[in-house]
Design a protein around this motif. Sequence first.
Motif, PDB file in Angstrom:
ATOM      1  N   LEU A  26      -1.171   7.275  -3.934  1.00 22.15           N
ATOM      2  CA  LEU A  26      -0.748   8.439  -4.726  1.00 22.15           C
ATOM      3  C   LEU A  26      -1.261   9.729  -4.105  1.00 22.15           C
TER       4      LEU A  26
ATOM      5  N   GLY B  95      -6.721  -2.562  -7.120  1.00 20.81           N
ATOM      6  CA  GLY B  95      -6.231  -1.936  -5.901  1.00 20.81           C
ATOM      7  C   GLY B  95      -6.543  -0.458  -5.808  1.00 20.81           C
TER       8      GLY B  95
ATOM      9  N   ASP C 167      -9.384 -10.620  -3.939  1.00 16.57           N
ATOM     10  CA  ASP C 167      -8.008 -10.722  -4.416  1.00 16.57           C
ATOM     11  C   ASP C 167      -8.072 -10.824  -5.939  1.00 16.57           C
TER      12      ASP C 167
ATOM     13  N   TYR D 285       4.375  -6.039  -4.972  1.00 13.57           N
ATOM     14  CA  TYR D 285       4.781  -7.413  -4.636  1.00 13.57           C
ATOM     15  C   TYR D 285       4.167  -8.450  -5.574  1.00 13.57           C
TER      16      TYR D 285
ATOM     17  N   GLN E 186       0.816  -1.221   0.000  1.00 12.30           N
ATOM     18  CA  GLN E 186       0.000   0.000   0.000  1.00 12.30           C
ATOM     19  C   GLN E 186       0.851   1.274   0.000  1.00 12.30           C
TER      20      GLN E 186
ATOM     21  N   ASN F   6      -2.384   1.685  -9.977  1.00 15.28           N
ATOM     22  CA  ASN F   6      -1.114   1.853  -9.291  1.00 15.28           C
ATOM     23  C   ASN F   6      -0.940   0.512  -8.587  1.00 15.28           C
TER      24      ASN F   6
ATOM     25  N   GLU G 131     -10.431  -4.533  -4.806  1.00 12.45           N
ATOM     26  CA  GLU G 131      -9.562  -4.231  -3.655  1.00 12.45           C
ATOM     27  C   GLU G 131      -9.568  -5.413  -2.683  1.00 12.45           C
TER      28      GLU G 131
END
Length: 300
Positions: free
Chosen positions: A36, A61, A107, A135, A33, A131, A82
Amino acid sequence: MTEARKEPWLGTPARTIEILQKYGFRFQKKFGQNFLIDPHVLEKIVRSAEIGPDDCVMEIGPGIGTLTQYLAYASREVYAVEIDRNLIPILEDTLSDWDNVTVINQDILTLDLNRFVEEHNGGKPVKVVANLPYYITTPILMELLEKKVPLESVTVMVQKEVAERMQASPGTKDYGALSLAVQYYTRPEIVAHVPPNCFMPRPNVGSAVIRLTGRSAEERVPVHDEKLMFRLIRASFAQRRKTLFNGLRNSSELDFSREQIEEAVKKCALPQSIRGEALELWQFAELADALSDLRESTEP
Ligand code: SAM
């Protein structure tokens, strides 16, 4: 007369802090996380994705909904997926001015993306904008590309080095399986470099926005057995320092004999000493075709 849409308001450090404090939100490192907080970057992403009023956008996300507001403002419809359920009440709040956004608490890697596009956009290509959580950048992109999800374009913020790998050319240190997969399915273009101070919290790495424009089946490098080509690519890069010939011979993913590999490499006019990293995409395609032909000619 339709009411004018409300302009995005969340993309500043002050507004972000206000929302985070209002909900007592704690960042989860495991979810990558980094939100922006720079309106110029947000505008640049939406402009590069060429979002227009007819577009159906999938966002991966949404975080607290910063980029989502910009996407909702510019497009027909946004589906935002999300994973973190702590963000869902926040998103209900920050997106309450836009009725063209659907938030899905899941997910992204467990979503059947083809079915999703079929259900929500009648199977017509969507634009993916995100964005991304760094990972899982590569698994997300590979899922979108390999499953052949109908995509007009994918415009995403990723770690700078990953963006460079996607755009890399043969013979460079960045060139690898990711470059070839991305370049087979799309035309990649880095559209912006973004420093850590544009995010909250700041990531330890530099970032870049890359736009991948989908290639239709006719625009791709022709190859008979796409899966075999990607097995060859993986085998060649699994042991980067080995020659192409040895990489293919030692791979557990392939079951060609030494003679078959030798013959195919020769047929493609490749020197025995060449390394996989020197091959262009069309050369991997040619090699896959040569090996498919050999397999067919020896099958009973
Ligand atoms: N879009 C927001 C922004 O730009 O401010 C947040 C971007 S943040 C880099 C990545 C987001 O992806 C986080 O909100 C995180 O919770 C979410 N995320 C992480 N893993 C995910 C997954 N597997 N599926 C869906 N969302 C995920």
